[in-house]
Design a protein around this motif. Sequence first.
Motif, short mmCIF file in Angstrom:
data_model
loop_
_atom_site.label_atom_id
_atom_site.label_comp_id
_atom_site.label_asym_id
_atom_site.label_seq_id
_atom_site.Cartn_x
_atom_site.Cartn_y
_atom_site.Cartn_z
N ASP A 176 0.63 -1.23 0.01
CA ASP A 176 -0.06 -0.09 -0.04
C ASP A 176 0.93 1.14 0.12
O ASP A 176 0.42 2.29 0.02
CB ASP A 176 -0.85 0.02 1.22
N ASP A 177 2.23 1.28 -0.10
CA ASP A 177 3.02 2.20 -0.21
C ASP A 177 2.88 3.06 -1.40
O ASP A 177 2.70 2.57 -2.69
CB ASP A 177 4.46 1.91 -0.12
N GLU A 178 2.89 4.48 -1.39
CA GLU A 178 3.11 5.29 -2.65
C GLU A 178 4.46 5.57 -2.40
O GLU A 178 5.22 6.01 -1.46
CB GLU A 178 1.99 6.41 -2.43
N VAL A 179 5.15 5.87 -3.81
CA VAL A 179 6.61 6.02 -3.70
C VAL A 179 6.87 7.32 -4.60
O VAL A 179 5.94 7.68 -5.84
CB VAL A 179 7.43 4.99 -4.73
N VAL A 180 7.49 8.41 -4.03
CA VAL A 180 7.61 9.68 -4.54
C VAL A 180 9.24 9.91 -4.79
O VAL A 180 9.95 9.54 -3.69
CB VAL A 180 6.92 10.83 -3.74
N GLN A 181 9.50 10.47 -5.68
CA GLN A 181 10.75 10.65 -5.98
C GLN A 181 10.98 12.18 -5.72
O GLN A 181 10.42 12.98 -6.09
CB GLN A 181 11.27 10.58 -7.79
N VAL A 182 12.25 12.40 -4.78
CA VAL A 182 12.56 13.83 -4.41
C VAL A 182 13.77 13.75 -4.16
O VAL A 182 14.58 12.95 -3.52
CB VAL A 182 11.65 14.09 -3.14
N HIS A 183 14.60 14.80 -5.04
CA HIS A 183 16.14 15.00 -5.11
C HIS A 183 16.92 13.62 -5.06
O HIS A 183 17.84 13.67 -4.27
CB HIS A 183 16.30 15.71 -3.74
N GLY A 184 16.31 12.90 -5.81
CA GLY A 184 17.20 11.43 -6.07
C GLY A 184 16.78 10.59 -5.14
O GLY A 184 17.69 9.46 -4.84
N LEU A 185 15.92 10.76 -4.15
CA LEU A 185 15.58 9.73 -3.22
C LEU A 185 14.07 9.40 -3.49
O LEU A 185 13.31 9.85 -4.08
CB LEU A 185 15.55 10.43 -1.79
N LYS A 186 14.10 8.06 -2.81
CA LYS A 186 12.69 7.43 -3.09
C LYS A 186 11.97 7.74 -1.50
O LYS A 186 12.60 6.98 -0.71
CB LYS A 186 12.60 5.94 -3.56
N VAL A 187 11.01 8.26 -1.55
CA VAL A 187 10.18 8.60 -0.39
C VAL A 187 9.03 7.64 -0.29
O VAL A 187 8.02 7.56 -1.41
CB VAL A 187 9.57 9.97 -0.27
N LEU A 188 8.61 6.89 0.85
CA LEU A 188 7.73 6.17 0.90
C LEU A 188 6.73 6.76 1.95
O LEU A 188 7.08 7.27 2.67
CB LEU A 188 8.01 4.61 1.33
N SER A 211 -1.12 6.86 6.15
CA SER A 211 -0.60 8.16 6.25
C SER A 211 -0.71 9.10 5.28
O SER A 211 -0.49 10.29 5.54
CB SER A 211 1.04 7.90 6.63
N LYS A 212 -1.36 8.78 4.05
CA LYS A 212 -1.34 9.66 2.77
C LYS A 212 -2.19 10.92 3.14
O LYS A 212 -1.91 11.91 2.83
CB LYS A 212 -1.98 8.76 1.71
N GLU A 213 -3.31 10.56 3.60
CA GLU A 213 -4.27 11.77 3.92
C GLU A 213 -3.66 12.66 4.80
O GLU A 213 -4.17 14.17 4.59
CB GLU A 213 -5.66 11.19 4.22
N TYR A 214 -2.99 12.24 5.70
CA TYR A 214 -2.36 13.09 6.83
C TYR A 214 -1.01 13.92 6.34
O TYR A 214 -0.81 14.99 6.73
CB TYR A 214 -1.99 12.38 8.01
N LEU A 215 -0.28 13.41 5.24
CA LEU A 215 1.00 14.03 4.63
C LEU A 215 0.92 14.58 3.45
O LEU A 215 1.92 15.11 3.21
CB LEU A 215 2.00 12.85 4.69
N ASP A 216 -0.10 14.35 2.82
CA ASP A 216 -0.25 14.84 1.43
C ASP A 216 -0.08 16.32 1.22
O ASP A 216 -0.56 17.14 2.19
CB ASP A 216 -1.61 14.81 0.73
N GLY A 217 0.81 17.03 0.76
CA GLY A 217 1.24 18.40 0.57
C GLY A 217 2.33 18.79 1.56
O GLY A 217 2.90 19.84 1.76
#
Length: 136
Positions: free
Chosen positions: A62-74, A79-85
């Motif tokens: 159920d992880d969503e992966v986001v690429q940020v500055h060359g890192l993969k953030v899970l 937690s998605k609804e609380y951390l979005d933005g």
Amino acid sequence: MIQVTLTETAANKVKELIQRSDPETGQPLGSIEDTYLRMYVAGGGCSGFRYGLALDLNIHEDDEVVQVHGLKVLVDGNSKEYLDGSSVDYAESVAGSGFLVSNPNNWSTCGCGQSFNPKGEEAPDQQHQSAHAHTH
């Protein structure tokens, strides 16, 4: 898709932590390619919820992966609804150093900056809030 950001300072600190050497083996703890930064929200904390950041070697279903500055953030599904933005910075000062989460989805935070009360939740009891002890 979830939106989370890291400042360049925070991303560089995470990369530094990933590439640290294990004191016992002398080998790096991980690599940028196979070690991820997990952002999550957990119950507890003086304002209701607390932020968590950890290095992780596994991506869960159920992880969503986001690429940020060359890192993969899970970010996990809960937690998605609380951390979005949200955005993460890293600061060093005479008082200490650490990661700081800025979150548009909360309406109150504790003075410690480690916990929050999300928008739409009941206001914390002001009487208890002034007398709480930090356990972060």
